[in-house]
Design an enzyme around this catalytic site. Structure first.
Site, PDB file in Angstrom:
ATOM      1  N   GLU A 116      -9.603   0.055  -3.736  1.00 34.82           N
ATOM      2  CA  GLU A 116     -10.614  -0.245  -3.021  1.00 34.82           C
ATOM      3  C   GLU A 116     -11.433   0.706  -2.574  1.00 34.82           C
ATOM      4  O   GLU A 116     -12.357  -0.049  -1.800  1.00 34.82           O
ATOM      5  CB  GLU A 116     -10.427  -1.651  -2.727  1.00 34.82           C
ATOM      6  CG  GLU A 116      -9.042  -1.549  -1.409  1.00 34.82           C
ATOM      7  CD  GLU A 116      -8.202  -2.691  -0.662  1.00 34.82           C
ATOM      8  OE1 GLU A 116      -9.400  -4.128  -1.748  1.00 34.82           O
ATOM      9  OE2 GLU A 116      -7.368  -2.708  -0.633  1.00 34.82           O
ATOM     10  N   ASP A 168       1.287  -0.890  -0.302  1.00 39.09           N
ATOM     11  CA  ASP A 168       0.066   0.065   0.185  1.00 39.09           C
ATOM     12  C   ASP A 168       1.129   1.301  -0.082  1.00 39.09           C
ATOM     13  O   ASP A 168       0.432   2.339  -0.688  1.00 39.09           O
ATOM     14  CB  ASP A 168      -0.923   0.006   0.872  1.00 39.09           C
ATOM     15  CG  ASP A 168      -1.614  -1.519   0.717  1.00 39.09           C
ATOM     16  OD1 ASP A 168      -2.193  -1.797   0.522  1.00 39.09           O
ATOM     17  OD2 ASP A 168      -1.901  -1.297   2.696  1.00 39.09           O
ATOM     18  N   GLY A 191      -5.337  -0.737  -1.690  1.00 38.79           N
ATOM     19  CA  GLY A 191      -4.135   0.255  -1.381  1.00 38.79           C
ATOM     20  C   GLY A 191      -5.017   0.120   0.330  1.00 38.79           C
ATOM     21  O   GLY A 191      -4.610   1.814   0.485  1.00 38.79           O
TER      22      GLY A 191
HETATM   23  O1  F6P Z   1      -1.884  -4.145   3.342  1.00 39.74           O
HETATM   24  C1  F6P Z   1      -2.108  -4.759   2.993  1.00 39.74           C
HETATM   25  C2  F6P Z   1      -3.656  -5.134   1.687  1.00 39.74           C
HETATM   26  O2  F6P Z   1      -3.380  -5.755   0.528  1.00 39.74           O
HETATM   27  C3  F6P Z   1      -4.807  -4.206   1.633  1.00 39.74           C
HETATM   28  O3  F6P Z   1      -4.036  -3.437   0.073  1.00 39.74           O
HETATM   29  C4  F6P Z   1      -5.909  -5.084   1.501  1.00 39.74           C
HETATM   30  O4  F6P Z   1      -6.998  -4.060   1.194  1.00 39.74           O
HETATM   31  C5  F6P Z   1      -6.214  -6.320   2.296  1.00 39.74           C
HETATM   32  O5  F6P Z   1      -4.176  -6.034   2.586  1.00 39.74           O
HETATM   33  C6  F6P Z   1      -6.176  -7.678   2.236  1.00 39.74           C
HETATM   34  O6  F6P Z   1      -6.159  -8.459   3.717  1.00 39.74           O
HETATM   35  P1  F6P Z   1      -6.801 -10.563   3.536  1.00 39.74           P
HETATM   36  O7  F6P Z   1      -4.952 -10.272   2.280  1.00 39.74           O
HETATM   37  O8  F6P Z   1      -6.387  -9.866   4.408  1.00 39.74           O
HETATM   38  O9  F6P Z   1      -7.175  -9.525   2.589  1.00 39.74           O
END
Ligand code: F6P
Length: 349
Positions: A224, A129, A172
């Protein structure tokens, strides 16, 4: 007796974690220190799950995505007696220093453990991010932007063939860095990010202008965390199905692309398709830039730990690797500035 450095990776994985682990282990070994993996982030210290790590274990992992020592979103401060268990297991395993590799959550825990319990910890800034304060860039970001840019390039050709609008949803969380950078690099016609309240109507107007100029297709990149925003002043955050939160209180994001695609089709009449890149952005091998950055961060973190300079995080400033305090790094998120959004906007429509 040789001193021992613990290494943990916490939060969402990202390409380059293994490059950091390798660098820390190699620098520690060269200085006569042992290294130990703390498995699965803070969970490993809460539950006491360790594994020896030496030059042999880290051989060949430089180009490998993910993390060989596992990760989790465990937050010791949310668990009964969590911080005390961390400290106890740290002592029981006879660790002398800890390198915590993570984003705002993992390093936020590190900052508190250092401040409130004097845990000898140093940090390494990881996240696709790119939203960590105190460093120009985090590792993992370049790889995510590279993957998203390639996707946008590919969507261009199919968009053009079918006269379609293609919406690409990228990750992000609350920062639009991936959207802005991949959108600029991929020549997006509209980019929507959480930091900027560009309305759905304004985005559609850009697309109409472009089509009036003779273009029959468009690419829209949406982060997102963008909230659908309307001229009426209303806004709507689209979160994932379960709307679940993790131990750090984060809502699972995702879904804004579909909602936006429906709006674009309804407002403009242009046929629209949606692609959600999701975890593809976090998988696979790191770019050379991320490998180099991760390696430099790892060496710096090891040097700080070996020198007993705790409560610090390795950071990139310009082309230099420096130390900043964990407190500064986790004080606030680094969001997309309007200067960067202006670069993107110059190519809207
Ligand atoms: O912080 C990194 C990230 O990939 C974000 O961009 C995203 O919102 C989140 O982690 C997704 O998390 P998970 O892998 O727990 O679904």
């Amino acid at each position: 007796m040789a001193k021992t450095i613990g290494i943990l990776t916490g939060g969402g994985d990202c390409p380059g974690l293994n490059a950091v682990i390798r660098a820390v282990v190699r620098r520690a070994d060269a200085n006569g220190w042992d290294a130990v993996a703390v498995r699965e982030g803070w969970r490993g210290l809460v539950e006491g799950i360790f594994e020896d790590l030496g030059p042999r274990e880290v051989s060949g992992i430089l180009p490998r995505g993910g993390t060989i020592i596992g990760t989790s979103r465990t937050n010791p401060f949310k668990l009964e007696g969590g911080p005390e268990k961390v400290l106890q297991n740290f002592r029981d395993r006879e660790l002398d220093a800890l390198v915590a590799i993570g984003g705002e959550d993992t390093l936020g825990v590190a900052a508190r453990l250092y401040e409130e319990h004097q845990l000898p910890v140093v940090g390494v800034p990881k996240t696709i991010d790119n939203d960590l304060n105190g460093t120009d860039y985090t590792f993992g970001f370049d790889t995510a932007v590279t993957i998203a840019t390639e996707a946008i390039d590919r969507l261009h050709t199919t968009a053009e063939s079918h006269n379609r609008v293609m919406v690409v949803e990228v990750m992000g969380r609350h920062a639009g860095w991936i959207a802005v950078m991949s959108g600029i690099a991929g020549g997006a016609d509209v980019i929507l990010i959480p930091e900027q309240k560009t309305t759905v109507e304004a985005a559609c107007e850009e697309l109409r202008k472009r089509h009036a100029r003779g273009k029959s297709f468009s690419i829209v990149v949406v982060s997102e965390g963008y909230e659908l925003t309307y001229e009426s002043g209303e806004s709507q955050r689209v979160a994932g199905e379960a709307r679940a939160t993790d131990q750090f209180g984060h809502v699972v994001l995702g879904g804004v692309g579909e909602a936006l695609g429906r709006e674009i089709e309804a407002h403009t009449g242009f046929e629209t398709r949606v692609t959600v890149l999701g975890h593809v952005q976090r998988g696979g091998s790191p770019t050379p830039r991320d490998r180099v950055l991760a390696t430099r961060f790892g060496l710096k973190a090891a040097d700080l730990a070996l020198a007993g300079e705790f409560g610090q995080m390795a950071a990139l400033r310009g082309d230099d690797i420096v130390a900043v305090s964990l407190a500064e790094a986790t004080a606030e998120l680094k969001l997309v500035t309007s200067e960067w959004y202006d670069v993107a906007k110059a190519f809207f429509g």
